[in-house]
Design an enzyme around this catalytic site. Structure first.
Site, mmCIF file in Angstrom:
data_model
loop_
_atom_site.group_PDB
_atom_site.id
_atom_site.type_symbol
_atom_site.label_atom_id
_atom_site.label_comp_id
_atom_site.label_asym_id
_atom_site.label_seq_id
_atom_site.Cartn_x
_atom_site.Cartn_y
_atom_site.Cartn_z
ATOM 1 N N THR A 1 0.868 -1.174 0.000
ATOM 2 C CA THR A 1 0.000 0.000 0.000
ATOM 3 C C THR A 1 0.902 1.218 0.000
ATOM 4 O O THR A 1 1.715 1.398 0.914
ATOM 5 C CB THR A 1 -0.937 0.005 1.212
ATOM 6 O OG1 THR A 1 -0.181 -0.261 2.404
ATOM 7 C CG2 THR A 1 -2.008 -1.061 1.068
ATOM 8 N N LYS B 1 5.152 -8.809 3.501
ATOM 9 C CA LYS B 1 3.756 -8.384 3.450
ATOM 10 C C LYS B 1 3.051 -9.297 2.436
ATOM 11 O O LYS B 1 2.674 -8.896 1.342
ATOM 12 C CB LYS B 1 3.636 -6.914 3.058
ATOM 13 C CG LYS B 1 2.288 -6.303 3.410
ATOM 14 C CD LYS B 1 2.320 -4.793 3.324
ATOM 15 C CE LYS B 1 1.011 -4.204 3.816
ATOM 16 N NZ LYS B 1 1.032 -2.719 3.782
ATOM 17 N N GLU C 1 4.341 -5.393 16.884
ATOM 18 C CA GLU C 1 3.862 -4.281 16.072
ATOM 19 C C GLU C 1 2.470 -3.868 16.532
ATOM 20 O O GLU C 1 1.898 -4.480 17.453
ATOM 21 C CB GLU C 1 3.815 -4.706 14.589
ATOM 22 C CG GLU C 1 2.937 -5.923 14.332
ATOM 23 C CD GLU C 1 3.173 -6.567 12.966
ATOM 24 O OE1 GLU C 1 4.121 -6.163 12.266
ATOM 25 O OE2 GLU C 1 2.411 -7.483 12.616
#
Length: 282
Positions: free
Chosen positions: A31, A148, A181
């Site tokens: 993204t 990712k 995270e």
């Protein structure tokens, strides 16, 4: 707002029902924040995709062709959006038959789409966010850690839980209890001139904005530690930052490990200069 989607460079709304991204989560995505016709940190995004594809064992589409597709999408984005916007790039291994065995000569599928950046991210950047400990933990898998990839079921499970009032995102640990995270961001813990960020060699996503912040801290003369971080250490840090490619960097003002064990943090004086230098002010 109508959504524009490109599949392998052509405007389309569907992919094959046998695409391995759909059937097995066999692929990667990014993204990216865009400003007009420019993609911020494009080279870093493409490098991370190339590294992930290498680890998964399939080729990315030709780099020049992929950049051309991205440029074409951004031409549309520059006309469609008056402010910064999101370009999502998904690359799967492509179509394959039934069964886990990947095709010997994969033909990757590339999907591009344009999206708004959530309006509340601007408020997050200015005022900060509060994190609550997630009841869902991340499994340790070094072969996938940092990537990712498309198989985000852990994050789906995290987001099925409802945050308590006043909290903005989840703090996520791995099954060994290490802080990894936030649900949608990487974390940096600050104590004086020392910056600590969780090691992502067993779990988590190594974001492109995380990489930019790491470089900024090193170039600014800070001591950087990439290592395991435990919840017991939270009381020793003065400031916490969260980062991702869309909101850049935001301060974390509170972390709740339980309803009683909560840690408050001040706004880091580093943030203003960091946002300015990296040109990521919303």
């Amino acid at each position: 707002m109508s959504q524009t989607i490109w599949v392998n460079g052509e405007q389309a709304v569907s992919v094959s029902a046998f695409d391995r991204g759909l059937t097995y989560g066999d692929g990667l995505f990014a993204t990216m924040r865009c400003r007009g016709a420019e993609v911020l940190f494009l080279d870093s995004h493409l490098l991370r995709l190339a590294q992930g594809a290498h680890r998964l064992g399939f080729p990315l589409p030709d780099s020049a062709a992929l950049r051309e597709q991205i440029a074409k999408a951004c031409e549309q984005g520059a006309k469609q959006f008056s402010q910064d916007y999101c370009l999502k790039l998904l690359v799967s291994r492509g179509s394959g038959g039934r069964g886990y065995m990947p095709p010997q000569t994969p033909a990757p599928t590339c999907v591009l789409s344009l999206h708004d950046i959530p309006a509340h991210y601007r408020q997050w950047q200015a005022a900060g966010i509060k994190l609550q400990l997630s009841p869902v933990t991340l499994g340790q898998q070094p072969l996938l850690a940092g990537m990712k990839h498309l198989n985000r079921l852990e994050q789906v499970l995290i987001r099925t839980h409802k945050l308590d009032d006043g909290f903005d995102d989840w703090l996520v640990c791995d099954t060994a209890g290490n802080i990894i995270e936030a649900a949608m961001a990487n974390l940096f813990f600050i104590k004086g001139r020392t910056i600590v960020t969780p090691s992502l060699d067993q779990a988590g996503v190594a974001g492109v904005m995380r990489e930019q912040l790491l470089l900024w801290f090193v170039e600014s003369g800070f001591t950087l530690e990439v290592r395991r971080v435990s919840s017991e250490e939270l009381k020793h840090f003065g400031h916490v930052l969260a980062s991702n490619s869309l909101f850049g960097a935001v301060p974390v003002t509170n972390i709740a490990m339980t309803s009683i064990a909560q840690h408050s943090f001040g706004q880091s004086p580093l943030l203003t200069q960091l946002l300015h230098d990296l040109k990521i002010i919303l």
